[in-house]
Design an enzyme around this catalytic site. Structure first.
Site, PDB file in Angstrom:
ATOM      1  N   CYS A   1       0.395 -12.641  16.446  1.00 21.48           N
ATOM      2  CA  CYS A   1       0.932 -11.419  17.065  1.00 21.48           C
ATOM      3  C   CYS A   1       1.105 -11.618  18.565  1.00 21.48           C
ATOM      4  O   CYS A   1       2.062 -11.150  19.161  1.00 21.48           O
ATOM      5  CB  CYS A   1       0.021 -10.247  16.791  1.00 21.48           C
ATOM      6  SG  CYS A   1      -1.671 -10.557  17.284  1.00 21.48           S
ATOM      7  N   LYS A  19      -8.256  -3.932   2.521  1.00 22.19           N
ATOM      8  CA  LYS A  19      -7.111  -4.366   1.707  1.00 22.19           C
ATOM      9  C   LYS A  19      -6.522  -5.602   2.396  1.00 22.19           C
ATOM     10  O   LYS A  19      -5.772  -5.489   3.367  1.00 22.19           O
ATOM     11  CB  LYS A  19      -6.075  -3.231   1.661  1.00 22.19           C
ATOM     12  CG  LYS A  19      -5.178  -3.213   0.440  1.00 22.19           C
ATOM     13  CD  LYS A  19      -4.381  -4.446   0.172  1.00 22.19           C
ATOM     14  CE  LYS A  19      -3.070  -4.502   0.920  1.00 22.19           C
ATOM     15  NZ  LYS A  19      -2.360  -5.797   0.735  1.00 22.19           N
ATOM     16  N   GLU A  36      10.794 -10.127  17.280  1.00 23.16           N
ATOM     17  CA  GLU A  36       9.668 -10.990  16.932  1.00 23.16           C
ATOM     18  C   GLU A  36      10.109 -11.925  15.809  1.00 23.16           C
ATOM     19  O   GLU A  36      10.500 -11.466  14.739  1.00 23.16           O
ATOM     20  CB  GLU A  36       8.488 -10.128  16.465  1.00 23.16           C
ATOM     21  CG  GLU A  36       7.244 -10.936  16.208  1.00 23.16           C
ATOM     22  CD  GLU A  36       6.086 -10.078  15.716  1.00 23.16           C
ATOM     23  OE1 GLU A  36       6.313  -9.224  14.846  1.00 23.16           O
ATOM     24  OE2 GLU A  36       4.962 -10.281  16.198  1.00 23.16           O
ATOM     25  N   GLU A  49      -2.326  -2.210  15.261  1.00 21.40           N
ATOM     26  CA  GLU A  49      -2.216  -3.503  15.957  1.00 21.40           C
ATOM     27  C   GLU A  49      -0.964  -4.167  15.397  1.00 21.40           C
ATOM     28  O   GLU A  49      -0.992  -4.726  14.292  1.00 21.40           O
ATOM     29  CB  GLU A  49      -3.453  -4.365  15.662  1.00 21.40           C
ATOM     30  CG  GLU A  49      -4.764  -3.747  16.114  1.00 21.40           C
ATOM     31  CD  GLU A  49      -5.052  -3.982  17.587  1.00 21.40           C
ATOM     32  OE1 GLU A  49      -4.189  -4.516  18.300  1.00 21.40           O
ATOM     33  OE2 GLU A  49      -6.153  -3.612  18.027  1.00 21.40           O
TER      34      GLU A  49
HETATM   35  P1  NAD Z   1       3.068  -6.478   6.966  1.00 23.67           P
HETATM   36  O1  NAD Z   1       3.170  -5.241   7.739  1.00 23.67           O
HETATM   37  O2  NAD Z   1       4.139  -6.816   6.012  1.00 23.67           O
HETATM   38  O3  NAD Z   1       1.708  -6.526   6.114  1.00 23.67           O
HETATM   39  C1  NAD Z   1       0.445  -6.271   6.693  1.00 23.67           C
HETATM   40  C2  NAD Z   1      -0.458  -5.624   5.667  1.00 23.67           C
HETATM   41  O4  NAD Z   1       0.106  -4.366   5.297  1.00 23.67           O
HETATM   42  C3  NAD Z   1      -0.621  -6.420   4.374  1.00 23.67           C
HETATM   43  O5  NAD Z   1      -1.941  -6.295   3.902  1.00 23.67           O
HETATM   44  C4  NAD Z   1       0.327  -5.708   3.429  1.00 23.67           C
HETATM   45  O6  NAD Z   1      -0.022  -5.835   2.079  1.00 23.67           O
HETATM   46  C5  NAD Z   1       0.183  -4.266   3.894  1.00 23.67           C
HETATM   47  N1  NAD Z   1       1.310  -3.393   3.533  1.00 23.67           N
HETATM   48  C6  NAD Z   1       2.605  -3.738   3.290  1.00 23.67           C
HETATM   49  N2  NAD Z   1       3.330  -2.653   2.940  1.00 23.67           N
HETATM   50  C7  NAD Z   1       2.492  -1.595   2.994  1.00 23.67           C
HETATM   51  C8  NAD Z   1       2.643  -0.200   2.774  1.00 23.67           C
HETATM   52  N3  NAD Z   1       3.815   0.339   2.395  1.00 23.67           N
HETATM   53  N4  NAD Z   1       1.564   0.600   2.963  1.00 23.67           N
HETATM   54  C9  NAD Z   1       0.375   0.088   3.351  1.00 23.67           C
HETATM   55  N5  NAD Z   1       0.166  -1.223   3.535  1.00 23.67           N
HETATM   56  C10 NAD Z   1       1.207  -2.066   3.379  1.00 23.67           C
HETATM   57  O7  NAD Z   1       2.887  -7.613   8.057  1.00 23.67           O
HETATM   58  P2  NAD Z   1       2.834  -9.162   7.850  1.00 23.67           P
HETATM   59  O8  NAD Z   1       4.191  -9.706   7.684  1.00 23.67           O
HETATM   60  O9  NAD Z   1       1.836  -9.471   6.788  1.00 23.67           O
HETATM   61  O10 NAD Z   1       2.187  -9.608   9.248  1.00 23.67           O
HETATM   62  C11 NAD Z   1       2.950  -9.948  10.316  1.00 23.67           C
HETATM   63  C12 NAD Z   1       2.992  -8.844  11.353  1.00 23.67           C
HETATM   64  O11 NAD Z   1       1.669  -8.496  11.757  1.00 23.67           O
HETATM   65  C13 NAD Z   1       3.678  -9.289  12.610  1.00 23.67           C
HETATM   66  O12 NAD Z   1       4.520  -8.288  13.092  1.00 23.67           O
HETATM   67  C14 NAD Z   1       2.525  -9.518  13.579  1.00 23.67           C
HETATM   68  O13 NAD Z   1       2.871  -9.450  14.921  1.00 23.67           O
HETATM   69  C15 NAD Z   1       1.578  -8.460  13.168  1.00 23.67           C
HETATM   70  N6  NAD Z   1       0.207  -8.791  13.598  1.00 23.67           N
HETATM   71  C16 NAD Z   1      -0.330  -8.064  14.619  1.00 23.67           C
HETATM   72  C17 NAD Z   1      -1.602  -8.368  15.098  1.00 23.67           C
HETATM   73  C18 NAD Z   1      -2.214  -7.583  16.225  1.00 23.67           C
HETATM   74  O14 NAD Z   1      -3.423  -7.644  16.392  1.00 23.67           O
HETATM   75  N7  NAD Z   1      -1.453  -6.846  17.015  1.00 23.67           N
HETATM   76  C19 NAD Z   1      -2.332  -9.408  14.510  1.00 23.67           C
HETATM   77  C20 NAD Z   1      -1.756 -10.121  13.477  1.00 23.67           C
HETATM   78  C21 NAD Z   1      -0.475  -9.786  13.027  1.00 23.67           C
END
Ligand code: NAD
Length: 484
Positions: A287, A178, A386, A253
């Site tokens: 991240c 997804k 963050e 992650e």
């Molecule tokens: P997000 O959590 O909003 O979205 C991430 C994914 O989750 C998307 O595909 C989104 O559609 C999905 N999602 C959203 N709501 C959901 C729900 N209720 N149930 C299941 N899936 C859902 O995050 P973002 O804003 O897209 O990304 C930024 C965040 O990701 C930051 O906090 C960043 O640090 C983190 N990140 C971490 C890593 C790592 O490897 N640790 C890598 C990249 C990004």
């Protein structure tokens, strides 16, 4: 230039492109200028269910019966194809994510390297024989979980797909991916490449859609046996709670507030590019962004001045022109980051440097001027939360103990960097830092496909990348045979 032929408005299930129920779609926006790139499918529970059924059918069919060596060969072919198409994928990412072309190219090559690495590893994960009671032979086998769900964010789609889907396929799982609703083109292109390289139908299914619809449906689906989630802390907790109801393991992650610690004896010429780049790369939407720079008091002013010089030279612009810093992913993200900058102003933080935003930037682009704030106390909100934008705070420390205490003094624990010429101190400090990865006299190590990666505390749990990921994407079975 070659192209990758796929339907941006479709989901990819059981080897076929199909519309989402009722033809529902969502707009995909180019963050460099606010224009609509295309419409994408708005998958939901029905598409997720069909994808899980297709994945299970693949496990019950040719994919499940395939040798590990053959799985590895398919992954290797996919890696070679990604390398051939790297320019196309990088331009796609520039339009979709707002990622400068050179950074997109690095992501495409990292995706290829993950496929090469996991392709090579597929037939090298072995069990053990265990010295046990006489009259028995006991051994262990590494087996796939079954259907694995992969929920990825928009900031590094190709790298995250490589490290999670690549490792899962190597171990013989069948995947439902997804991608993020803000950026999913390279995920769809990846499905096309996988199909063309001979990955059997159903081994990889891609369902774009909203997080609260498609993402939530995947998290709670009882046919999924492992979930890999990369994204925000709040959503990660949600996904873990949903998975718990099906007793399904989850790799989380999540975010970070990663520090780089600069001691007075550090080689500053070597450190400076890493101090700044690790904060502004991908417009700070990383991240593992080094969003906190901790500097020993004796050299604090010098380091801030030298970082400021670099900030003033940063070129911000549309991603397709390959600037140093592109736009943020969305107007919403830009407003969030601007809110942090307003909070910095309100609390009297000093702006040590800010890159310029030129008047000719597209007016609907999501640009924020990279900003360096110094000095900042570690307990300030901007040093604790963050920001996910091109904003770094510089924090002074007195001695080693103070440096470690401040470095560990946030809710997160993802990555850290240590700059010192004293080898004993480097090891001492590295061992006391609460995080999943520590880099000494470098930061990021060029992506580090081979290096296990993941967090502690609010940064998550479980490890991806490296050989370690193959253990996460498999389950261990023990067989004890009584022979006389
Ligand atoms: P997000 O959590 O909003 O979205 C991430 C994914 O989750 C998307 O595909 C989104 O559609 C999905 N999602 C959203 N709501 C959901 C729900 N209720 N149930 C299941 N899936 C859902 O995050 P973002 O804003 O897209 O990304 C930024 C965040 O990701 C930051 O906090 C960043 O640090 C983190 N990140 C971490 C890593 C790592 O490897 N640790 C890598 C990249 C990004």
């Amino acid at each position: 230039m070659q192209s990758i032929d796929f339907d941006t408005r479709a989901v990819f299930i059981a080897g076929h492109w199909q519309s989402a129920s009722f033809g529902r779609t969502l707009p995909l926006i180019n963050p460099s200028d606010g224009s609509e790139l295309t419409q994408i499918a708005r998958g939901g529970p029905a598409e997720i269910d069909a994808a899980v059924v297709a994945a299970q059918a693949a496990l019950d069919g040719p994919w499940g019966a395939m040798s590990a060596a053959e799985r590895g060969r398919i992954l290797a072919r996919m890696g070679a194809r990604v390398t051939e198409m790297a320019d196309v994928l990088a331009r796609m990412e520039a339009l979709d994510v707002g990622k400068p072309v050179k950074q997109g190219l690095a992501d495409a090559h990292a995706l290829a390297r993950y496929l090469e690495f996991y392709g090579g590893a597929a037939d090298k994960v072995m069990g053990e024989t265990i010295p046990f009671t006489p009259g028995y032979t006991a051994l262990t086998l590494r087996e796939p979980h079954g259907v694995t769900g992969h929920i990825v964010p928009w900031n590094y789609p190709m790298q995250i797909i490589g490290r999670s889907v690549g490792a899962a396929l190597a171990m013989g799982n069948a995947c439902v991916l997804k991608p993020a609703e803000e950026a999913c083109l390279t995920a769809l292109a990846f499905a096309r490449i996988a199909h063309d390289c001979g990955l059997p139908a159903g081994a990889l299914n891609v369902v774009p859609g909203l997080g609260e619809e498609a993402g939530a449906a995947l998290s709670r689906h009882h046919g999924v046996r492992h979930l890999s989630f990369t994204g925000s802390v709040a959503v990660g907790q949600h996904v873990q709670a949903a998975a718990a109801r099906n007793t399904v393991p989850v790799t989380l992650e999540l975010g970070g507030k990663s520090p780089q610690l600069v001691f007075a004896d550090a080689d500053l010429d070597a450190a400076l590019p890493f101090l700044v780049n690790a904060g502004v790369q991908n417009a700070g939407q990383t991240c593992s962004a080094a969003s906190r720079i901790l500097v020993q008091a004796d050299i604090f002013d010098d380091v801030v001045a030298r970082m400021a010089e670099r900030y003033k030279k940063l070129v911000v612009g549309p991603a397709i022109h390959d600037p140093d810093v592109g736009p943020l992913i969305s107007a919403r993200q830009r407003e969030l980051v601007q809110g942090y900058l307003a909070a910095a102003r309100d609390s009297g933080l000093r702006v040590a440097a800010q890159a310029e935003l030129h008047d000719d930037l597209p007016k609907n682009g999501c640009y924020v001027a990279p900003t360096l704030l110094a000095p900042v106390r570690n307990d300030h909100r901007l040093a604790q939360e963050e920001i996910f934008g091109p904003v770094q705070v510089v924090i002074p420390f007195d001695d080693e103990a103070d440096a470690i205490a401040q470095a560990n003094g946030t809710a997160f624990g993802l990555v850290a960097g240590v700059w010192t010429r004293d080898g004993s101190r480097a090891l001492r400090v590295a061992r006391r830092l609460q995080c999943g990865q520590v880099f000494v006299n470098n930061y990021g190590a060029g992506g580090g496909v081979e290096l296990p990666f993941g967090g502690v505390k609010s940064s998550g749990h479980g490890r991806e990348k490296g050989f370690e990921a193959l253990y996460g994407f498999s389950t261990l079975k023990t067989i004890a045979i009584k022979h006389d």
